[in-house]
Design a protein around this motif. Structure first.
Motif, PDB file in Angstrom:
ATOM      1  N   GLU A   1      -2.205 -14.561   7.603  1.00  0.00           N
ATOM      2  CA  GLU A   1      -1.050 -13.684   7.358  1.00  0.00           C
ATOM      3  C   GLU A   1      -0.611 -12.917   8.598  1.00  0.00           C
TER       4      GLU A   1
ATOM      5  N   GLY B   1     -10.769 -15.748  -5.262  1.00  0.00           N
ATOM      6  CA  GLY B   1      -9.485 -15.284  -4.719  1.00  0.00           C
ATOM      7  C   GLY B   1      -9.427 -15.310  -3.200  1.00  0.00           C
TER       8      GLY B   1
ATOM      9  N   PRO C   1      -9.766 -12.873  -7.675  1.00  0.00           N
ATOM     10  CA  PRO C   1     -10.613 -11.998  -6.872  1.00  0.00           C
ATOM     11  C   PRO C   1     -11.625 -11.281  -7.768  1.00  0.00           C
TER      12      PRO C   1
ATOM     13  N   ALA D   1       0.820  -1.218   0.000  1.00  0.00           N
ATOM     14  CA  ALA D   1       0.000   0.000   0.000  1.00  0.00           C
ATOM     15  C   ALA D   1       0.859   1.275   0.000  1.00  0.00           C
TER      16      ALA D   1
ATOM     17  N   ASP E   1       1.260  -7.132  -1.586  1.00  0.00           N
ATOM     18  CA  ASP E   1       0.034  -7.217  -0.781  1.00  0.00           C
ATOM     19  C   ASP E   1      -1.185  -6.938  -1.665  1.00  0.00           C
ATOM     20  N   SER E   2      -2.367  -6.925  -1.050  1.00  0.00           N
ATOM     21  CA  SER E   2      -3.592  -6.821  -1.841  1.00  0.00           C
ATOM     22  C   SER E   2      -3.638  -5.509  -2.623  1.00  0.00           C
ATOM     23  N   SER E   3      -3.186  -4.416  -2.014  1.00  0.00           N
ATOM     24  CA  SER E   3      -3.196  -3.132  -2.719  1.00  0.00           C
ATOM     25  C   SER E   3      -2.214  -3.151  -3.892  1.00  0.00           C
TER      26      SER E   3
ATOM     27  N   SER F   1      -9.716  -5.142  -0.855  1.00  0.00           N
ATOM     28  CA  SER F   1      -8.279  -4.859  -0.837  1.00  0.00           C
ATOM     29  C   SER F   1      -7.981  -3.549  -0.118  1.00  0.00           C
ATOM     30  N   GLY F   2      -6.792  -3.478   0.447  1.00  0.00           N
ATOM     31  CA  GLY F   2      -6.366  -2.248   1.127  1.00  0.00           C
ATOM     32  C   GLY F   2      -6.965  -2.124   2.514  1.00  0.00           C
TER      33      GLY F   2
ATOM     34  N   LEU G   1      -2.440 -18.378  -7.340  1.00  0.00           N
ATOM     35  CA  LEU G   1      -3.677 -18.531  -6.575  1.00  0.00           C
ATOM     36  C   LEU G   1      -4.789 -17.638  -7.121  1.00  0.00           C
ATOM     37  N   THR G   2      -4.413 -16.468  -7.650  1.00  0.00           N
ATOM     38  CA  THR G   2      -5.431 -15.524  -8.104  1.00  0.00           C
ATOM     39  C   THR G   2      -5.610 -15.580  -9.638  1.00  0.00           C
TER      40      THR G   2
ATOM     41  N   MET H   1      -3.708 -15.037 -12.143  1.00  0.00           N
ATOM     42  CA  MET H   1      -3.237 -13.873 -12.896  1.00  0.00           C
ATOM     43  C   MET H   1      -2.652 -14.253 -14.254  1.00  0.00           C
TER      44      MET H   1
END
Lengths: 111, 397
Positions: B333, B280, B302, A23, A55-57, B201-202, A93-94, A96
């Motif tokens: 995590e 996801g 996701p 982030a 990370d997710s962001s 997310s975030g 996993l996602t 991509m």
């Protein structure tokens, strides 16, 4: 976040110099690539050799750049090169690989 | 400005005081360090001290040390007067907490110039102190607001409950800066329950607002039901339809990179049959009554990442005594001191060892807290547990 830019054939190869894409880096990251796309670059290779963690962001930002490219009229490509183990797991996993071409190295991405 | 002159020699005090009061300053006097400290404590407007080095009872360097360790509410600027010119003495004076020094005999024009510097430093310190307080106050207001927003989100979650032989329970530990987790369930007819868990997310307000909006969508049956009737003439609920629809609606764009992971399922409370879709999201865990833990793992994108992604459902049957656990990645995590993550393997073996203890969710949260060594979560942690009772209960409601 530091970036190293190299142009080879039609490809803009960008190496990300940080161990994390999270982030706190997302704004820098987006600004850099938005700028490249606005300058007319359409074929991007992200060298992820140094990145140990996304990370997710961070993942959202990478996808946002791809969506930006897709919204341009001209043909475009975006490849991810040399993802490290944890990053590779996340990409796998996602799913991509359905959105990006993923290569074990920058050399592979060029051929 | 108000200046305290500290000197044991009466003539020196007198001459300094005359010169400085002529320059328009208000003068306070002390004969040694001890008197000076008392004076600084009683007169809070003094911010400049001109002190001699050698004095009985308490000398200049000791006075400096005391001023620095006593933490006065304002900054006190100290100019030391010294007969010594040696480097060592100057270092000693500055080390003990003096801001500046002058050698004797005092050149009064130089003293005036140095006091002006002192005044500028004192002013700067004051400005910084005020700004610092404003920032600290603003930050604590923001933190309070975020905590209260996180609590508001938790209050919006459905109460733990029992429908027929199905028990639904959850734990939600919001992160310090509020995250994007949300979960919910709803009974849609006599023997069907829908349930979901999402992780936007975030962190922070944008993620929380988005997850709040999603929870609103999830409660809208018109949105989530397939526009087709089944054989009994009811609108069908198919998890993959909902995932595909959400994925179509909430695609990441160049300017909005927010997305979410999700698990969404339908449970038949009579048969225990579950169909669920992961997007996801961490794999859900089928906790069998004998203690075995089965991962419901689907590789999937996701929501919002890959246009036209076709989500697939998984099916399982919760036998009486079985349970289904859905969780967000805040659990797996969470990091310990060595920055090792809790991880899926540890979670799975922990759950196997627990064999569905009655207070499983509380014990799991305790385990994560013990792992990371504190109760401040850097990401939201949420767990949803759906349990089929061993003995059928005919009472619904």
């Amino acid at each position: 976040m530091d970036f190293n830019y190299k142009k080879e054939q039609d490809f803009s190869i960008v190496t990300l110099y940080d161990s994390r894409l999270d982030a706190s880096q997302v704004n820098d990251f987006k600004e850099y690539f938005t700028d490249l796309i606005e300058k007319g670059e359409r074929h991007l290779i992200l060298d992820l050799t140094q990145i140990q963690f996304i990370d997710s962001s961070g993942l959202g930002a990478v996808v946002a750049i791809k969506k930006h490219l897709m919204s341009c009229d001209e043909p475009s490509t975006m490849s991810l090169a040399a993802p490290q183990a944890a990053v590779n797991d996340l990409l796998d996993l996602t799913c991509m690989n359905k959105l990006f071409s993923i290569f074990p190295s920058v050399e592979d991405a060029l051929t | 400005m108000e200046i305290l002159i500290v000197d044991d020699a009466p003539d020196q005090r007198l001459i300094l005081s005359k010169v400085l009061s002529k320059q328009g300053h208000v003068i306070h006097l002390a004969e040694n360090g001890r008197e000076a400290l008392a004076c600084l404590k009683s007169s809070e407007t003094i911010q400049l001290v001109v002190s001699d080095w050698m004095m009985p009872e308490m000398d200049g360097p000791t006075l400096c040390q005391h001023i620095r360790t006593l933490h006065f509410s304002r900054y006190i600027y100290i100019v030391m007067l010294t007969g010594k010119q040696e480097e060592e003495a100057i270092i000693e004076g500055l080390t003990s907490g003096a801001d500046d020094y002058l050698t004797k005999p005092v050149n009064f024009r130089e003293l005036e110039a140095r006091l002006k510097t002192g005044y500028r430093v004192v002013q700067l310190e004051q400005t910084l102190a005020i700004q610092n307080k404003q920032i600290t106050d603003a930050l604590s207001t923001i933190k309070r607001d975020l905590q209260s927003a996180a609590q508001t989100l938790v209050n919006l979650l459905p109460k733990p409950c029992q429908w027929g032989q199905t028990q639904l329970d959850w734990r939600f530990m919001p992160s310090q800066l509020i995250g994007g987790d949300m979960l919910g369930y709803q009974r849609i007819d006599d023997h069907h329950i829908i349930f979901y868990q999402i992780d936007v997310s975030g962190h922070g307000v944008p993620s929380a607002l988005f997850s709040f909006y999603l929870s609103y969508i999830f409660s809208d049956l018109e949105y989530i039901k397939l526009p087709l009737d089944n054989l009994e003439g009811n609108k069908m609920l198919i998890p993959e339809y909902i995932a595909n629809k959400l994925n179509y609606q909430f695609q990441i764009t160049a300017s909005n990179s927010m997305y979410f992971t999700m698990v969404y399922g339908v449970l038949n409370t009579l048969s225990g049959e579950v169909s669920l879709v992961h997007a996801g999201h961490p794999p859900s865990l089928h906790l069998k009554k004998d203690g075995q833990v089965v991962l419901i793992k689907d590789k999937s994108a996701p929501i919002g990442m890959i246009p036209d992604f076709l989500y697939q459902i998984s099916r399982l049957t919760l036998e009486p005594g079985d349970a289904l656990l859905c969780y967000t990645d805040g659990v797996t995590e969470s990091m310990n001191e060595k920055e090792d993550i809790f991880g899926e393997m540890r979670l799975q073996s922990y759950l196997e060892s627990k064999k569905q203890a009655p207070a499983l969710l509380d014990e799991l949260i305790d385990e994560v807290v013990t792992w990371q060594g504190h109760k401040n979560f850097s990401d939201d942690i949420s767990c949803l547990l759906i349990k089929q009772d061993r003995i059928a209960n005919s009472l619904e409601g």
